[in-house]
Design an enzyme around this catalytic site. Structure first.
Site, short mmCIF file in Angstrom:
data_model
loop_
_atom_site.label_atom_id
_atom_site.label_comp_id
_atom_site.label_asym_id
_atom_site.label_seq_id
_atom_site.Cartn_x
_atom_site.Cartn_y
_atom_site.Cartn_z
CB VAL A 175 -24.08 30.00 -3.14
CG1 VAL A 175 -24.76 30.45 -4.43
CG2 VAL A 175 -22.61 30.37 -3.16
CD1 TRP A 221 -25.29 9.18 0.50
CD2 TRP A 221 -23.68 7.86 1.25
NE1 TRP A 221 -25.73 8.65 1.68
CE2 TRP A 221 -24.76 7.82 2.17
CE3 TRP A 221 -22.56 7.09 1.53
CZ2 TRP A 221 -24.72 7.07 3.34
CZ3 TRP A 221 -22.54 6.33 2.69
CH2 TRP A 221 -23.60 6.34 3.59
CG HIS A 222 -21.17 6.90 -5.76
ND1 HIS A 222 -20.87 5.55 -5.86
CD2 HIS A 222 -20.33 7.39 -4.82
CE1 HIS A 222 -19.88 5.25 -5.02
NE2 HIS A 222 -19.55 6.35 -4.37
CG HIS A 271 -16.32 3.27 -4.99
ND1 HIS A 271 -17.06 3.37 -3.85
CD2 HIS A 271 -16.16 1.93 -5.21
CE1 HIS A 271 -17.34 2.17 -3.38
NE2 HIS A 271 -16.80 1.27 -4.20
#
Length: 633
Positions: free
Chosen positions: A271, A564-565, A608
């Protein structure tokens, strides 16, 4: 399965009621797959999903819990976004922010952890100006997703046993006191698609870890699913104990419904921007421009465009589409459709210290991921020994969440210092940040909020010097960062990477908490019975001087990395507080454009995050369905 995917001609130039945009990023296919599943339940509604990556059907690197780390850094699986150099963490930018590419996104490369947030953290969403977003609503919607599965193959072990560590059995059982409320029967697999379970194998060190934590004031938690997270516990995993395979959002929500005639899923569709009409406060999303097969194509939206590209790419796509800060867009030649300066700001990220790292003793029955991956004989022997008909797997699920007050006697002093600093600078903070800091301070003082997470990593995050011997990390992870980062475009080129600046340790409190957290866990690992399993502390170890607080902080600065959150870059808050979307997840200034992913979470939770996103997506699906009954564009 590949034959069920859409072709270019099924999408290009056509109109759909809903277009769901993903970039194969962390938790796209968590949110996007849920929406595709729920919205296409109505056969009179058409849904198109645009996915930038490949399908990756039946890929062993994805399906196997043991091999997932081999995806990191590979362009086939990982976007590996660069981070700008960090003044307060000089080596952090050397480790990219990995995000998964392919159907399933990062739910195909995460550590499978299925952890629910604290009650107070979800109630904070409502306190930030979002009616209907609280712990009770979260519980209502997450139960639509989750289905706890007792293993049929290991029913005699009740499936919660950890084969390598029988002492851990009772602790695992206590973790899921509310087990019966989420147990799934075969008849409701489609209604509650996500399989969660206890992995029936383990490292052998987890029970000792919990016992050493208990000797240092952090007890075993009896129910980690009911809104309390303080303590140590064995976490559930998105894992099928009968097949031994990872469960991700695509396999749970998307693949079973690919043959629905009203759903089209196009992979390798990158996109570029959202096509909008109008400007100011009445912008309408008319469609999406994307690249497929080297050619620019378009799809049109009769009702809504839904952006589920994650904390990095969702703000980037908005800015490329003219929705963001005019001062950022216009110098790049992008016409401003909606002047919304909050887009890309308020970025928050868990980050950890890559220590302690330990060489464990041999002959203690300890198993680690590298041992399994590098020695086929070990894996085969374990499989035979325990009569397994699935591969022996190590999954990170020995978790502990600690408040500052447990970790250090300095907690009152540190909290008082923070309150004084906030009071001094109060007028300099934007209104939304003030409200966030109020809630964070309340959580810090209440002992309900976890300030550091600890987990035993027996899998494959660090190459050990002797792979065939047991090595483990016991990692402290900062859960509620006070620092705020930003993610913005640096180019009008859709293929150019955004500029990611986490502002690590810009707020001194983050470094103070990490330092106390590292001191605490060093004390824990030196406490029996866990200490009885340790052969040598490799990192920090004797070669690294951490004898003073300043030297310890310097070590942390040099050994910080992301988990990576990423959240907050399209925050769900009132516009006056710095929000990007309203409580219905609609982008301010637009009529029919929503964001549904972790980027809308305005305040970081300790756990998490994949279970948080499932809840957000399930609630969003209901909101969108109800909106369709009363509104038309």
């Amino acid at each position: 399965m590949a034959e069920k995917l859409a072709r270019s001609q099924d999408i290009d130039g056509r109109a759909f009621d809903y277009i769901i945009i993903g970039k194969c990023l962390r938790h796209f296919e968590t949110a996007g797959s849920v929406l595709a599943h729920r919205l296409s339940e109505d056969p009179n509604v058409t849904v198109a999903v645009l996915e930038a990556g490949k399908a990756h059907f039946d890929d062993p690197l994805i399906n196997s819990p043991l091999l997932f780390s081999k995806q990191f850094g590979s362009p086939e699986y990982d976007w590996a976004f660069p981070v700008v150099p960090q003044e307060n963490a000089p080596q952090a930018h050397l480790l990219p922010w990995s995000r998964g590419t392919g159907l399933g996104g990062s739910s195909k490369m995460n550590i499978l952890a299925y952890t629910k947030p604290a009650r107070e953290e979800m109630d904070a969403l409502e306190a930030l100006g979002n009616p209907g977003w609280n712990w009770e609503s979260y519980q209502k919607y997450i139960k639509k997703a989750e289905g706890y599965l007792r293993s049929c193959r290991y029913a005699h072990r009740r499936s919660v046993s950890v084969i390598a560590d029988s002492a851990y059995l009772a602790l695992a059982r206590s973790t899921i006191a509310s087990e019966t409320s989420i147990t799934r029967t075969p008849s409701d697999t489609m209604a509650r698609p996500l399989t969660v379970s206890f992995v029936p194998t383990g490292s052998g060190a987890d029970a000792a870890f919990q016992q050493s934590l208990a000797k240092n004031g952090l007890d075993v938690l009896t129910d980690a699913l009911g809104g309390e997270i303080i303590g140590s516990w064995k976490g559930l995993s998105t894992f099928d104990p009968d097949s031994g395979r990872r469960v991700d959002a695509a396999t749970a929500y998307l693949l079973p419904i690919l043959d629905r005639p009203n759903l089209k899923v196009l992979t390798e569709a990158y996109v570029c921007r959202i096509l909008t009409e109008g400007e100011g406060e009445s912008v309408v999303a008319r469609g999406v421009e994307f690249e497929h097969g080297g050619r620019t194509q378009k799809a049109f939206a009769a009702r809504e465009v839904i952006l589920s590209a994650g904390g990095i790419k969702s703000p980037q796509i908005l800015e490329l589409s003219g929705i963001g800060d005019r001062k950022i867009l216009e110098p790049l030649g992008i016409r401003t459709a909606v002047d919304l300066p909050a887009v890309g700001n308020n970025s928050q990220e868990h980050h950890l210290c890559r220590a302690p790292f330990l060489r464990m003793k041999e002959g203690k029955g300890l198993i680690t991921g590298y041992m399994l991956a590098t020695d086929e004989r070990v894996a085969a022997d374990l499989k035979e020994m325990h009569k397994l008909d699935i591969d022996y797997a190590i999954v990170l699920n020995a978790l502990a969440f600690a408040p500052l007050q447990t970790m250090t006697d300095r907690a009152p002093e540190m909290i008082a210092k923070k309150k004084a600093q906030l009071a001094k600078n109060w007028e300099t903070y934007p209104p939304g940040l003030r409200k966030q800091y109020e809630l964070m301070l309340k959580l810090l003082e209440s002992v309900k909020g976890a300030d550091i997470e600890y987990f035993v990593s027996a899998s494959m995050f660090r190459q050990p010097p002797e792979p065939r011997k047991p090595h483990m990390g016991v990692t402290p992870n900062l859960t509620h960062p006070w620092s705020r980062g930003a993610i913005h475009i640096a180019s009008a080129d859709p293929k150019a990477q955004p500029r990611i600046d986490p502002h690590y340790f810009e707020d001194e409190m983050d470094l103070e908490i990490m330092a106390e957290g590292l001191k605490y866990i060093l004390k824990v690992i030196r406490t029996p019975p866990f200490n009885d399993l340790v052969d040598l502390e490799l990192i920090p170890g004797l070669a690294v001087d951490v004898s003073t607080d300043e030297k310890l902080k310097d070590f942390i600065r040099k050994n910080t990395s992301t988990t990576w959150h990423t959240c907050g870059t399209c925050s769900m808050m009132p516009r006056g507080l710095g929000g990007v979307v309203d409580p219905e997840l609609r982008v301010y200034g637009t009529k029919n454009l929503r964001v549904v992913d972790l980027s809308v979470l305005p305040l970081m939770v300790a756990v998490h995050t994949q279970a948080v996103v499932y809840g957000i997506a399930e609630q969003a699906a209901d909101i969108i369905k109800k909106s369709a009954q009363s509104t038309s564009v």
